[in-house]
Design a protein around this motif. Structure first.
Motif, PDB file in Angstrom:
ATOM      1  N   VAL A 179      78.065 -11.603  55.282  1.00 53.47           N
ATOM      2  CA  VAL A 179      76.909 -11.662  55.960  1.00 53.47           C
ATOM      3  C   VAL A 179      76.729  -9.976  56.766  1.00 53.47           C
ATOM      4  O   VAL A 179      75.669  -9.444  56.614  1.00 53.47           O
ATOM      5  N   PRO A 180      77.738  -9.473  57.209  1.00 56.20           N
ATOM      6  CA  PRO A 180      77.789  -8.246  57.880  1.00 56.20           C
ATOM      7  C   PRO A 180      77.374  -7.032  56.894  1.00 56.20           C
ATOM      8  O   PRO A 180      76.523  -6.059  56.994  1.00 56.20           O
ATOM      9  N   VAL A 181      78.036  -7.142  55.495  1.00 57.75           N
ATOM     10  CA  VAL A 181      77.548  -6.276  54.418  1.00 57.75           C
ATOM     11  C   VAL A 181      75.918  -6.249  54.023  1.00 57.75           C
ATOM     12  O   VAL A 181      75.249  -5.476  54.060  1.00 57.75           O
ATOM     13  N   LEU A 182      75.542  -7.540  54.133  1.00 58.08           N
ATOM     14  CA  LEU A 182      74.164  -7.664  53.731  1.00 58.08           C
ATOM     15  C   LEU A 182      73.344  -7.208  54.779  1.00 58.08           C
ATOM     16  O   LEU A 182      72.057  -6.489  54.388  1.00 58.08           O
ATOM     17  N   VAL A 183      73.681  -7.554  55.964  1.00 58.48           N
ATOM     18  CA  VAL A 183      72.922  -7.079  57.030  1.00 58.48           C
ATOM     19  C   VAL A 183      72.801  -5.573  57.194  1.00 58.48           C
ATOM     20  O   VAL A 183      71.913  -4.805  57.586  1.00 58.48           O
ATOM     21  N   LEU A 184      73.947  -4.969  56.769  1.00 51.99           N
ATOM     22  CA  LEU A 184      74.047  -3.287  57.081  1.00 51.99           C
ATOM     23  C   LEU A 184      73.124  -2.923  56.126  1.00 51.99           C
ATOM     24  O   LEU A 184      72.296  -1.837  56.252  1.00 51.99           O
ATOM     25  N   PHE A 185      73.032  -3.208  54.673  1.00 48.01           N
ATOM     26  CA  PHE A 185      72.496  -2.727  53.579  1.00 48.01           C
ATOM     27  C   PHE A 185      70.960  -2.858  53.762  1.00 48.01           C
ATOM     28  O   PHE A 185      70.166  -2.353  53.287  1.00 48.01           O
ATOM     29  N   SER A 186      70.734  -3.910  54.436  1.00 49.13           N
ATOM     30  CA  SER A 186      69.180  -4.377  54.646  1.00 49.13           C
ATOM     31  C   SER A 186      68.506  -3.405  55.558  1.00 49.13           C
ATOM     32  O   SER A 186      67.365  -3.172  55.362  1.00 49.13           O
ATOM     33  N   PHE A 187      69.355  -2.658  56.265  1.00 50.21           N
ATOM     34  CA  PHE A 187      68.643  -1.601  56.968  1.00 50.21           C
ATOM     35  C   PHE A 187      68.822  -0.143  56.180  1.00 50.21           C
ATOM     36  O   PHE A 187      68.214   0.918  56.774  1.00 50.21           O
ATOM     37  N   LEU A 209      72.852  -6.035  42.694  1.00 49.69           N
ATOM     38  CA  LEU A 209      74.388  -5.194  42.756  1.00 49.69           C
ATOM     39  C   LEU A 209      74.822  -5.537  44.094  1.00 49.69           C
ATOM     40  O   LEU A 209      76.245  -5.548  44.061  1.00 49.69           O
ATOM     41  N   LEU A 210      74.108  -5.724  45.108  1.00 50.32           N
ATOM     42  CA  LEU A 210      74.682  -6.033  46.454  1.00 50.32           C
ATOM     43  C   LEU A 210      75.276  -7.080  46.693  1.00 50.32           C
ATOM     44  O   LEU A 210      76.379  -7.615  46.910  1.00 50.32           O
ATOM     45  N   VAL A 211      74.307  -8.416  46.247  1.00 51.21           N
ATOM     46  CA  VAL A 211      74.694  -9.642  46.187  1.00 51.21           C
ATOM     47  C   VAL A 211      76.073  -9.895  45.298  1.00 51.21           C
ATOM     48  O   VAL A 211      76.819 -10.869  45.450  1.00 51.21           O
ATOM     49  N   ALA A 212      75.819  -9.359  44.294  1.00 48.13           N
ATOM     50  CA  ALA A 212      77.237  -9.427  43.469  1.00 48.13           C
ATOM     51  C   ALA A 212      78.445  -9.050  44.116  1.00 48.13           C
ATOM     52  O   ALA A 212      79.392  -9.517  43.764  1.00 48.13           O
ATOM     53  N   GLN A 213      78.294  -7.979  44.708  1.00 45.00           N
ATOM     54  CA  GLN A 213      79.498  -7.596  45.792  1.00 45.00           C
ATOM     55  C   GLN A 213      79.955  -8.613  46.431  1.00 45.00           C
ATOM     56  O   GLN A 213      81.278  -8.694  46.828  1.00 45.00           O
ATOM     57  N   LEU A 244      94.598 -17.646  58.464  1.00 43.75           N
ATOM     58  CA  LEU A 244      93.603 -16.693  58.410  1.00 43.75           C
ATOM     59  C   LEU A 244      93.641 -16.055  59.711  1.00 43.75           C
ATOM     60  O   LEU A 244      93.601 -14.869  60.011  1.00 43.75           O
ATOM     61  N   LEU A 245      93.725 -16.764  60.786  1.00 43.15           N
ATOM     62  CA  LEU A 245      93.319 -16.239  62.215  1.00 43.15           C
ATOM     63  C   LEU A 245      94.374 -15.238  62.620  1.00 43.15           C
ATOM     64  O   LEU A 245      94.411 -14.366  63.628  1.00 43.15           O
ATOM     65  N   GLN A 246      95.476 -15.367  61.896  1.00 38.62           N
ATOM     66  CA  GLN A 246      96.724 -14.518  62.224  1.00 38.62           C
ATOM     67  C   GLN A 246      96.569 -13.272  61.750  1.00 38.62           C
ATOM     68  O   GLN A 246      97.344 -12.273  62.152  1.00 38.62           O
ATOM     69  N   TYR A 247      95.974 -12.880  60.821  1.00 40.55           N
ATOM     70  CA  TYR A 247      95.395 -11.655  60.140  1.00 40.55           C
ATOM     71  C   TYR A 247      93.948 -11.240  60.083  1.00 40.55           C
ATOM     72  O   TYR A 247      93.365 -11.066  59.028  1.00 40.55           O
ATOM     73  N   ARG A 248      93.591 -11.220  61.438  1.00 43.60           N
ATOM     74  CA  ARG A 248      92.056 -10.837  61.617  1.00 43.60           C
ATOM     75  C   ARG A 248      91.733  -9.633  61.204  1.00 43.60           C
ATOM     76  O   ARG A 248      90.417  -9.369  60.798  1.00 43.60           O
ATOM     77  N   SER A 249      92.776  -8.579  61.216  1.00 42.73           N
ATOM     78  CA  SER A 249      92.293  -7.074  60.968  1.00 42.73           C
ATOM     79  C   SER A 249      92.278  -7.056  59.422  1.00 42.73           C
ATOM     80  O   SER A 249      91.476  -6.273  58.690  1.00 42.73           O
ATOM     81  N   MET A 250      92.499  -8.161  58.527  1.00 43.74           N
ATOM     82  CA  MET A 250      92.350  -8.299  56.948  1.00 43.74           C
ATOM     83  C   MET A 250      90.676  -8.173  56.809  1.00 43.74           C
ATOM     84  O   MET A 250      90.331  -7.581  55.903  1.00 43.74           O
ATOM     85  N   PHE A 251      90.146  -8.947  57.657  1.00 44.38           N
ATOM     86  CA  PHE A 251      88.461  -8.862  57.400  1.00 44.38           C
ATOM     87  C   PHE A 251      87.705  -7.663  57.552  1.00 44.38           C
ATOM     88  O   PHE A 251      86.946  -7.269  57.136  1.00 44.38           O
ATOM     89  N   VAL A 252      88.544  -6.928  58.449  1.00 43.29           N
ATOM     90  CA  VAL A 252      87.844  -5.601  58.814  1.00 43.29           C
ATOM     91  C   VAL A 252      88.025  -4.657  57.543  1.00 43.29           C
ATOM     92  O   VAL A 252      87.143  -4.171  56.993  1.00 43.29           O
ATOM     93  N   ILE A 253      89.266  -4.795  57.090  1.00 39.73           N
ATOM     94  CA  ILE A 253      89.641  -3.919  55.764  1.00 39.73           C
ATOM     95  C   ILE A 253      88.824  -4.499  54.604  1.00 39.73           C
ATOM     96  O   ILE A 253      88.341  -3.863  53.964  1.00 39.73           O
ATOM     97  N   SER A 254      88.488  -5.683  54.502  1.00 41.14           N
ATOM     98  CA  SER A 254      87.797  -6.201  53.239  1.00 41.14           C
ATOM     99  C   SER A 254      86.264  -5.827  53.581  1.00 41.14           C
ATOM    100  O   SER A 254      85.719  -5.704  52.677  1.00 41.14           O
ATOM    101  N   GLY A 255      85.924  -6.044  54.748  1.00 40.67           N
ATOM    102  CA  GLY A 255      84.328  -5.495  55.066  1.00 40.67           C
ATOM    103  C   GLY A 255      84.182  -3.920  54.674  1.00 40.67           C
ATOM    104  O   GLY A 255      83.306  -3.670  53.932  1.00 40.67           O
ATOM    105  N   VAL A 256      85.345  -3.287  55.172  1.00 46.45           N
ATOM    106  CA  VAL A 256      85.198  -1.761  54.853  1.00 46.45           C
ATOM    107  C   VAL A 256      85.186  -1.633  53.165  1.00 46.45           C
ATOM    108  O   VAL A 256      84.471  -0.778  52.711  1.00 46.45           O
ATOM    109  N   THR A 257      86.278  -2.116  52.751  1.00 48.38           N
ATOM    110  CA  THR A 257      86.210  -2.110  51.121  1.00 48.38           C
ATOM    111  C   THR A 257      85.015  -2.493  50.448  1.00 48.38           C
ATOM    112  O   THR A 257      84.512  -1.882  49.564  1.00 48.38           O
ATOM    113  N   ALA A 258      84.464  -3.710  50.912  1.00 47.35           N
ATOM    114  CA  ALA A 258      83.295  -4.216  50.256  1.00 47.35           C
ATOM    115  C   ALA A 258      82.076  -3.482  50.445  1.00 47.35           C
ATOM    116  O   ALA A 258      81.229  -3.240  49.481  1.00 47.35           O
TER     117      ALA A 258
END
Length: 270
Positions: free
Chosen positions: A127-135, A69-73, A19-33
């Motif tokens: 966690v970042p998606v939840l924090v973002l939408f909580s604001f 719906l947010l937690v479902a995502q 996983l650590l070899q593909y850290r950019s994947m988490f950025v893409i996953s976060g934006v998509t989510a």
């Protein structure tokens, strides 16, 4: 128990290193989510904009439907453990034959290898998606007991998702291309799990079918507990018991089908 687990720990650490070899994947996953959550959340918030304070369709308020719906995502992100992709690829390439000569169980190996994926998706995406939408939008704050029940239910939902993905990956023994199977699986799970539409809002017969399938335990079950939408402690125990039953049943099914699939395995090489 520890000696039985020890042979599988290297597969978990190996999955983490991969996983650590593909850290950019988490950025893409976060934006998509976040994008998927935004479309779903703001669409349903518009539907519930005029809902009475006591709750609109299905007993949801604007805040509770948003939370659902947010937690479902976020749960969907946790369930994306890549097991179906990797198992199908290893069967297609014949790499699975290497595992057969090792004194370990291949399904258990895949489970331990997916744990770092689930943990990383939870911490770096969920966690970042939840924090973002909580604001951005008001959310329902769960009671402490409901939060504990949700945590237990989420663990079971991850186990159910692993079994579903493992079964999907094992279709590689029957077909050389599992892309279509995986696409169908994603659509069926998203609908019947309550990720797209809460089961409480489905028509009676469809809701009964969705409630009887194992997919409910992946999304709707945990969220029922999180939002306190259960009938006392017996209701909460019923949700967890249904998840536990499906998890045990699917694990037995995976073991049986794996043994049957091995009889069909043909690996060519030199």
């Amino acid at each position: 128990m520890r000696p039985r687990v020890r042979p599988y720990l290297p597969f978990a650490t190996g999955g983490l290193q991969s996983l650590l070899q593909y850290r950019s994947m988490f950025v893409i996953s976060g934006v998509t989510a976040a994008a998927g959550a935004a479309v779903t959340v703001f669409l349903w918030r518009a539907v519930y904009a005029g809902a009475p304070a006591g709750g609109g369709p299905g007993g949801f308020t604007a805040a509770s439907i948003t939370t659902y719906l947010l937690v479902a995502q976020v749960l969907q992100v946790l369930h994306t453990n890549r097991v179906d992709d990797e198992v199908a690829a290893e069967v297609y390439r014949g790499d699975v034959a290497v595992m057969l000569v090792r004194p370990v169980s291949y399904p258990v190996v895949r489970f331990f290898a997916c744990l770092p994926v689930v943990g990383a998706n939870a911490v770096l995406v969920g966690v970042p998606v939840l924090v973002l939408f909580s604001f951005l939008v008001p959310l329902t704050v769960p009671r402490p007991a409901d939060a504990v029940l949700f945590t237990l239910s989420t663990v079971l939902s991850v186990l159910i998702a692993f079994c579903v993905n493992l079964l999907t990956g094992m279709t590689g023994f029957l077909t050389t291309n599992t892309w279509g199977v995986r696409m169908v699986k994603q659509s069926v799970v998203a609908f019947f799990a309550g990720q797209l539409v809460p089961i409480a809002l489905m028509p009676g017969p469809l809701a009964a079918l969705a409630s009887a399938l194992p997919f409910r335990g992946m999304v709707d079950g945990p969220l029922t507990l999180l939002l306190g939408r259960y009938d006392g402690w017996p209701g909460a125990a019923g949700v967890l018991a249904q998840q536990l039953g499906w998890a045990a049943g699917l694990m037995l099914l995976c073991a049986a089908l794996w043994r049957a699939a091995l009889s069909r395995l043909e690996v060519l090489g030199g």
